[in-house]
Write an enzyme that holds these catalytic residues in place. Sequence first.
Site, PDB file in Angstrom:
ATOM      1  N   LYS A  42      76.755 -58.049  -9.761  1.00  0.00           N
ATOM      2  CA  LYS A  42      77.216 -58.592  -8.479  1.00  0.00           C
ATOM      3  C   LYS A  42      76.048 -58.699  -7.488  1.00  0.00           C
ATOM      4  O   LYS A  42      75.887 -59.705  -6.800  1.00  0.00           O
ATOM      5  CB  LYS A  42      78.335 -57.719  -7.893  1.00  0.00           C
ATOM      6  CG  LYS A  42      79.649 -57.843  -8.664  1.00  0.00           C
ATOM      7  CD  LYS A  42      80.687 -56.796  -8.277  1.00  0.00           C
ATOM      8  CE  LYS A  42      81.906 -56.901  -9.195  1.00  0.00           C
ATOM      9  NZ  LYS A  42      82.939 -55.875  -8.971  1.00  0.00           N
TER      10      LYS A  42
ATOM     11  N   GLN B  60      83.666 -50.641  -5.522  1.00  0.00           N
ATOM     12  CA  GLN B  60      83.911 -50.813  -6.956  1.00  0.00           C
ATOM     13  C   GLN B  60      84.993 -49.839  -7.424  1.00  0.00           C
ATOM     14  O   GLN B  60      84.963 -48.649  -7.108  1.00  0.00           O
ATOM     15  CB  GLN B  60      82.606 -50.598  -7.742  1.00  0.00           C
ATOM     16  CG  GLN B  60      82.712 -50.845  -9.228  1.00  0.00           C
ATOM     17  CD  GLN B  60      82.987 -52.306  -9.605  1.00  0.00           C
ATOM     18  OE1 GLN B  60      82.750 -53.225  -8.814  1.00  0.00           O
ATOM     19  NE2 GLN B  60      83.510 -52.520 -10.796  1.00  0.00           N
TER      20      GLN B  60
ATOM     21  N   ASP C 178      87.568 -58.547  -1.979  1.00  0.00           N
ATOM     22  CA  ASP C 178      88.365 -58.305  -3.189  1.00  0.00           C
ATOM     23  C   ASP C 178      89.816 -58.739  -2.990  1.00  0.00           C
ATOM     24  O   ASP C 178      90.586 -58.780  -3.954  1.00  0.00           O
ATOM     25  CB  ASP C 178      88.380 -56.797  -3.503  1.00  0.00           C
ATOM     26  CG  ASP C 178      87.508 -56.442  -4.688  1.00  0.00           C
ATOM     27  OD1 ASP C 178      87.276 -57.326  -5.534  1.00  0.00           O
ATOM     28  OD2 ASP C 178      87.078 -55.285  -4.768  1.00  0.00           O
TER      29      ASP C 178
HETATM   30  N1  GUN Z   1      86.730 -53.029 -11.111  1.00  0.00           N
HETATM   31  C1  GUN Z   1      87.115 -53.916 -12.070  1.00  0.00           C
HETATM   32  N2  GUN Z   1      87.408 -55.116 -11.518  1.00  0.00           N
HETATM   33  C2  GUN Z   1      87.201 -54.983 -10.190  1.00  0.00           C
HETATM   34  C3  GUN Z   1      87.322 -55.886  -9.093  1.00  0.00           C
HETATM   35  O1  GUN Z   1      87.700 -57.048  -9.212  1.00  0.00           O
HETATM   36  N3  GUN Z   1      87.002 -55.367  -7.884  1.00  0.00           N
HETATM   37  C4  GUN Z   1      86.612 -54.072  -7.713  1.00  0.00           C
HETATM   38  N4  GUN Z   1      86.342 -53.663  -6.476  1.00  0.00           N
HETATM   39  N5  GUN Z   1      86.478 -53.223  -8.700  1.00  0.00           N
HETATM   40  C5  GUN Z   1      86.776 -53.681  -9.932  1.00  0.00           C
END
Ligand code: GUN
Length: 295
Positions: free
Chosen positions: A53, A97, A120
Amino acid sequence: MAMIIDGKAAAARVIDAVKAASAEFSATTGSPPGLAVVIVGEDPASHVYVGAKGRKAKECGFSSIQHTLPGTVPQADLMALVARLNADPAVHGILVQLPLPKGFDQEAVIQSIRPVKDVDGLTFVNAGKLASGDFATGLNPCTPAGSMLLVRSVHGDDLSGLEAVVIGRSNLFGKPMGQLLLAANATVTMAHSRTRDLAGICQRAGILVAAVGRARMVKAGWVKPGATIIDVGINRIEENGKSALTGDVDFDAVSEIAGAISPVPGGVGPMTIAMLMANTMTAARRSIGDVRPVI
Ligand code: GUN
């Protein structure tokens, strides 16, 4: 043989649009869009995702700040960091995350993110905006939004008359995916682990979206000829003595029946990070009163 839906190419188109918008934003405001990524603990898979990311954010011309906290950090300190990021005008998007290590109140952390920075799309405000069709000010979860772009690449923007079945009802994917399909006028069925006659329900679907987390669970006999199949699963399996990634759909058999199918890897996966960048860009634009959609 089904058309293979190329998620890498679709994601690259999103990233190109984000890069152009980011360059324009930086030129106009004198500073770049900012994405803050918070990771707690040592989970190796989470560190891989977060690293990807951050790299993609830099590629888009964003300022990307990673906050790495030990798994022993008190909940209050984590909440204080989110509060600081909420107040920082250089930060337009905040991503914590998931999953957080055991012992944290994950929901409290997520819900403390300011909705305008919730890239998100997981806060109640953004979930509510999606449910009530407010696309002008809400932010939608990245994986459903990316899956929806793949559906649109096959069917266009109006899904009137199409039956869509989503398998899976999580807050992160299934529920928002159902809402997005509904907003595009599909007739939506939400199936899940307690659904009876799952195969029979799937056989009705012109659009079948699988997010169950079980390798190759969706069989050819479940699929209507010509249907569009979106495979959201990422399952690591051992095969012929080797480790491999596979989706929730029995790809080889289903691709003989379906009209279009997203592969794993190379389908939905690349879309998730691309949509995170698009959401961050959208949040940055809105922060200066620019409400144009990025894609
Ligand atoms: N962990 C797995 N997928 C995601 C996501 O889309 N966002 C976040 N914040 N954590 C994740």
